[in-house]
Design a protein around this motif. Sequence first.
Motif, PDB file in Angstrom:
ATOM      1  N   GLY A  84       0.822  -1.214   0.000  1.00  0.00           N
ATOM      2  CA  GLY A  84       0.000   0.000   0.000  1.00  0.00           C
ATOM      3  C   GLY A  84       0.852   1.258   0.000  1.00  0.00           C
ATOM      4  O   GLY A  84       0.552   2.234  -0.694  1.00  0.00           O
ATOM      5  N   PHE A  85       1.946   1.235   0.765  1.00  0.00           N
ATOM      6  CA  PHE A  85       2.857   2.374   0.802  1.00  0.00           C
ATOM      7  C   PHE A  85       3.501   2.585  -0.564  1.00  0.00           C
ATOM      8  O   PHE A  85       3.617   3.717  -1.040  1.00  0.00           O
ATOM      9  CB  PHE A  85       3.919   2.169   1.887  1.00  0.00           C
ATOM     10  CG  PHE A  85       4.894   3.302   2.017  1.00  0.00           C
ATOM     11  CD1 PHE A  85       4.470   4.596   2.294  1.00  0.00           C
ATOM     12  CD2 PHE A  85       6.256   3.085   1.864  1.00  0.00           C
ATOM     13  CE1 PHE A  85       5.370   5.647   2.420  1.00  0.00           C
ATOM     14  CE2 PHE A  85       7.167   4.118   1.994  1.00  0.00           C
ATOM     15  CZ  PHE A  85       6.720   5.410   2.266  1.00  0.00           C
ATOM     16  N   SER A  86       3.904   1.494  -1.224  1.00  0.00           N
ATOM     17  CA  SER A  86       4.509   1.641  -2.556  1.00  0.00           C
ATOM     18  C   SER A  86       3.496   2.216  -3.540  1.00  0.00           C
ATOM     19  O   SER A  86       3.849   3.060  -4.369  1.00  0.00           O
ATOM     20  CB  SER A  86       5.072   0.297  -3.058  1.00  0.00           C
ATOM     21  OG  SER A  86       4.048  -0.607  -3.372  1.00  0.00           O
ATOM     22  N   ASN A  87       2.250   1.801  -3.440  1.00  0.00           N
ATOM     23  CA  ASN A  87       1.205   2.361  -4.301  1.00  0.00           C
ATOM     24  C   ASN A  87       1.012   3.846  -4.028  1.00  0.00           C
ATOM     25  O   ASN A  87       0.793   4.642  -4.955  1.00  0.00           O
ATOM     26  CB  ASN A  87      -0.119   1.616  -4.116  1.00  0.00           C
ATOM     27  CG  ASN A  87      -0.068   0.201  -4.643  1.00  0.00           C
ATOM     28  OD1 ASN A  87       0.699  -0.110  -5.552  1.00  0.00           O
ATOM     29  ND2 ASN A  87      -0.863  -0.673  -4.057  1.00  0.00           N
ATOM     30  N   MET A  93       4.188  10.223  -7.286  1.00  0.00           N
ATOM     31  CA  MET A  93       5.030  10.432  -8.470  1.00  0.00           C
ATOM     32  C   MET A  93       4.166  10.777  -9.683  1.00  0.00           C
ATOM     33  O   MET A  93       4.528  11.644 -10.482  1.00  0.00           O
ATOM     34  CB  MET A  93       5.888   9.197  -8.739  1.00  0.00           C
ATOM     35  CG  MET A  93       7.001   9.037  -7.716  1.00  0.00           C
ATOM     36  SD  MET A  93       8.175   7.724  -8.099  1.00  0.00           S
ATOM     37  CE  MET A  93       7.189   6.270  -7.821  1.00  0.00           C
ATOM     38  N   ASN A  94       3.024  10.120  -9.813  1.00  0.00           N
ATOM     39  CA  ASN A  94       2.127  10.380 -10.943  1.00  0.00           C
ATOM     40  C   ASN A  94       1.462  11.745 -10.859  1.00  0.00           C
ATOM     41  O   ASN A  94       1.041  12.302 -11.870  1.00  0.00           O
ATOM     42  CB  ASN A  94       1.042   9.302 -11.038  1.00  0.00           C
ATOM     43  CG  ASN A  94       1.607   7.947 -11.408  1.00  0.00           C
ATOM     44  OD1 ASN A  94       2.749   7.827 -11.845  1.00  0.00           O
ATOM     45  ND2 ASN A  94       0.812   6.913 -11.212  1.00  0.00           N
ATOM     46  N   SER A  95       1.361  12.293  -9.653  1.00  0.00           N
ATOM     47  CA  SER A  95       0.663  13.569  -9.455  1.00  0.00           C
ATOM     48  C   SER A  95       1.469  14.761  -9.954  1.00  0.00           C
ATOM     49  O   SER A  95       0.934  15.858 -10.078  1.00  0.00           O
ATOM     50  CB  SER A  95       0.338  13.769  -7.973  1.00  0.00           C
ATOM     51  OG  SER A  95       1.509  14.113  -7.249  1.00  0.00           O
ATOM     52  N   GLY A 145       9.554   0.079  -0.761  1.00  0.00           N
ATOM     53  CA  GLY A 145       8.497   0.544  -1.657  1.00  0.00           C
ATOM     54  C   GLY A 145       8.959   0.647  -3.100  1.00  0.00           C
ATOM     55  O   GLY A 145       8.242   0.242  -4.026  1.00  0.00           O
ATOM     56  N   PHE A 146      10.164   1.151  -3.302  1.00  0.00           N
ATOM     57  CA  PHE A 146      10.675   1.277  -4.670  1.00  0.00           C
ATOM     58  C   PHE A 146      11.025  -0.074  -5.263  1.00  0.00           C
ATOM     59  O   PHE A 146      10.842  -0.292  -6.471  1.00  0.00           O
ATOM     60  CB  PHE A 146      11.853   2.252  -4.731  1.00  0.00           C
ATOM     61  CG  PHE A 146      11.405   3.675  -4.734  1.00  0.00           C
ATOM     62  CD1 PHE A 146      10.869   4.249  -5.877  1.00  0.00           C
ATOM     63  CD2 PHE A 146      11.466   4.431  -3.580  1.00  0.00           C
ATOM     64  CE1 PHE A 146      10.419   5.569  -5.883  1.00  0.00           C
ATOM     65  CE2 PHE A 146      11.019   5.745  -3.569  1.00  0.00           C
ATOM     66  CZ  PHE A 146      10.492   6.319  -4.726  1.00  0.00           C
ATOM     67  N   THR A 147      11.504  -1.016  -4.442  1.00  0.00           N
ATOM     68  CA  THR A 147      11.773  -2.350  -4.986  1.00  0.00           C
ATOM     69  C   THR A 147      10.461  -3.045  -5.366  1.00  0.00           C
ATOM     70  O   THR A 147      10.425  -3.784  -6.346  1.00  0.00           O
ATOM     71  CB  THR A 147      12.577  -3.238  -4.000  1.00  0.00           C
ATOM     72  OG1 THR A 147      11.801  -3.497  -2.831  1.00  0.00           O
ATOM     73  CG2 THR A 147      13.914  -2.601  -3.657  1.00  0.00           C
ATOM     74  N   ILE A 148       9.401  -2.776  -4.626  1.00  0.00           N
ATOM     75  CA  ILE A 148       8.087  -3.333  -4.971  1.00  0.00           C
ATOM     76  C   ILE A 148       7.627  -2.760  -6.305  1.00  0.00           C
ATOM     77  O   ILE A 148       7.153  -3.493  -7.189  1.00  0.00           O
ATOM     78  CB  ILE A 148       7.062  -3.064  -3.852  1.00  0.00           C
ATOM     79  CG1 ILE A 148       7.389  -3.895  -2.608  1.00  0.00           C
ATOM     80  CG2 ILE A 148       5.633  -3.347  -4.335  1.00  0.00           C
ATOM     81  CD1 ILE A 148       6.613  -3.504  -1.358  1.00  0.00           C
ATOM     82  N   LEU A 149       7.761  -1.443  -6.467  1.00  0.00           N
ATOM     83  CA  LEU A 149       7.329  -0.801  -7.715  1.00  0.00           C
ATOM     84  C   LEU A 149       8.104  -1.335  -8.921  1.00  0.00           C
ATOM     85  O   LEU A 149       7.565  -1.386 -10.028  1.00  0.00           O
ATOM     86  CB  LEU A 149       7.488   0.724  -7.619  1.00  0.00           C
ATOM     87  CG  LEU A 149       6.547   1.420  -6.651  1.00  0.00           C
ATOM     88  CD1 LEU A 149       6.881   2.908  -6.559  1.00  0.00           C
ATOM     89  CD2 LEU A 149       5.092   1.221  -7.069  1.00  0.00           C
ATOM     90  N   ARG A 150       9.343  -1.744  -8.696  1.00  0.00           N
ATOM     91  CA  ARG A 150      10.175  -2.265  -9.791  1.00  0.00           C
ATOM     92  C   ARG A 150      10.101  -3.787  -9.896  1.00  0.00           C
ATOM     93  O   ARG A 150      10.830  -4.395 -10.665  1.00  0.00           O
ATOM     94  CB  ARG A 150      11.632  -1.859  -9.580  1.00  0.00           C
ATOM     95  CG  ARG A 150      11.875  -0.380  -9.639  1.00  0.00           C
ATOM     96  CD  ARG A 150      12.427   0.006 -11.005  1.00  0.00           C
ATOM     97  NE  ARG A 150      12.667   1.418 -11.089  1.00  0.00           N
ATOM     98  CZ  ARG A 150      13.851   1.997 -11.041  1.00  0.00           C
ATOM     99  NH1 ARG A 150      14.929   1.262 -10.918  1.00  0.00           N
ATOM    100  NH2 ARG A 150      13.957   3.294 -11.137  1.00  0.00           N
ATOM    101  N   ASN A 151       9.247  -4.391  -9.089  1.00  0.00           N
ATOM    102  CA  ASN A 151       9.094  -5.849  -9.105  1.00  0.00           C
ATOM    103  C   ASN A 151      10.405  -6.578  -8.813  1.00  0.00           C
ATOM    104  O   ASN A 151      10.678  -7.629  -9.371  1.00  0.00           O
ATOM    105  CB  ASN A 151       8.534  -6.318 -10.448  1.00  0.00           C
ATOM    106  CG  ASN A 151       7.181  -6.929 -10.291  1.00  0.00           C
ATOM    107  OD1 ASN A 151       6.695  -7.103  -9.180  1.00  0.00           O
ATOM    108  ND2 ASN A 151       6.560  -7.263 -11.407  1.00  0.00           N
ATOM    109  N   GLU A 152      11.207  -6.021  -7.937  1.00  0.00           N
ATOM    110  CA  GLU A 152      12.475  -6.629  -7.578  1.00  0.00           C
ATOM    111  C   GLU A 152      12.287  -7.564  -6.384  1.00  0.00           C
ATOM    112  O   GLU A 152      11.335  -7.411  -5.615  1.00  0.00           O
ATOM    113  CB  GLU A 152      13.505  -5.532  -7.283  1.00  0.00           C
ATOM    114  CG  GLU A 152      13.831  -4.719  -8.522  1.00  0.00           C
ATOM    115  CD  GLU A 152      14.737  -3.527  -8.267  1.00  0.00           C
ATOM    116  OE1 GLU A 152      15.102  -2.882  -9.253  1.00  0.00           O
ATOM    117  OE2 GLU A 152      15.068  -3.249  -7.100  1.00  0.00           O
ATOM    118  N   PRO A 153      13.173  -8.526  -6.204  1.00  0.00           N
ATOM    119  CA  PRO A 153      12.942  -9.584  -5.211  1.00  0.00           C
ATOM    120  C   PRO A 153      13.154  -9.212  -3.749  1.00  0.00           C
ATOM    121  O   PRO A 153      12.965 -10.054  -2.880  1.00  0.00           O
ATOM    122  CB  PRO A 153      13.949 -10.665  -5.630  1.00  0.00           C
ATOM    123  CG  PRO A 153      15.035  -9.938  -6.325  1.00  0.00           C
ATOM    124  CD  PRO A 153      14.366  -8.771  -6.994  1.00  0.00           C
TER     125      PRO A 153
END
Length: 157
Positions: A84-87, A93-95, A145-153
């Motif tokens: 949720g935090f990564s979202n 960032m999108n804003s 959060g950033f690793t989640i957004l990048r789909n990293e392990p």
Amino acid sequence: MNIKLIAIGKTDSKTLELLIKTYQTRLGFYINFSMEIIPDIKHSKNLSETQQKQKEGELILSKTTSTDAVILLDENGKQMDSIGFSNDLQKHMNSGVKQLVFVIGGPYGFSKDVYEKADGKLSLSKMTFSHQMIRLFFIEQLYRGFTILRNEPYHHR
């Protein structure tokens, strides 16, 4: 987008400083991140809680601009899991916001003026942690959060 963490008071522990620095370095691969430490208020023993919060609040507000999105790390803030935090980071960032500022207050929390400036409040836990440790926990969650957004392990779902 830039992300800045503002915190009151220095970190006394060399171990914590080393761990914080480790995650700051890792964050540099994803985002422009900075941390600004506001020194403890001098002679705070002579001040009431309200006076101390007011002085800290003035210093906090002097480190922000009118275009910053300001999120307070506050025990009464919104709680979320790491995904949720990564979202939430992605939404910021999108804003198109140029700078997202997270703030860790002093021992008594934030002044009324800081609450009024804030765009939101985030709670990392219902538990209370030292203001030194919360820096590490927050920066680690930011990195996660950033690793989640990048789909990293790094984050195992």
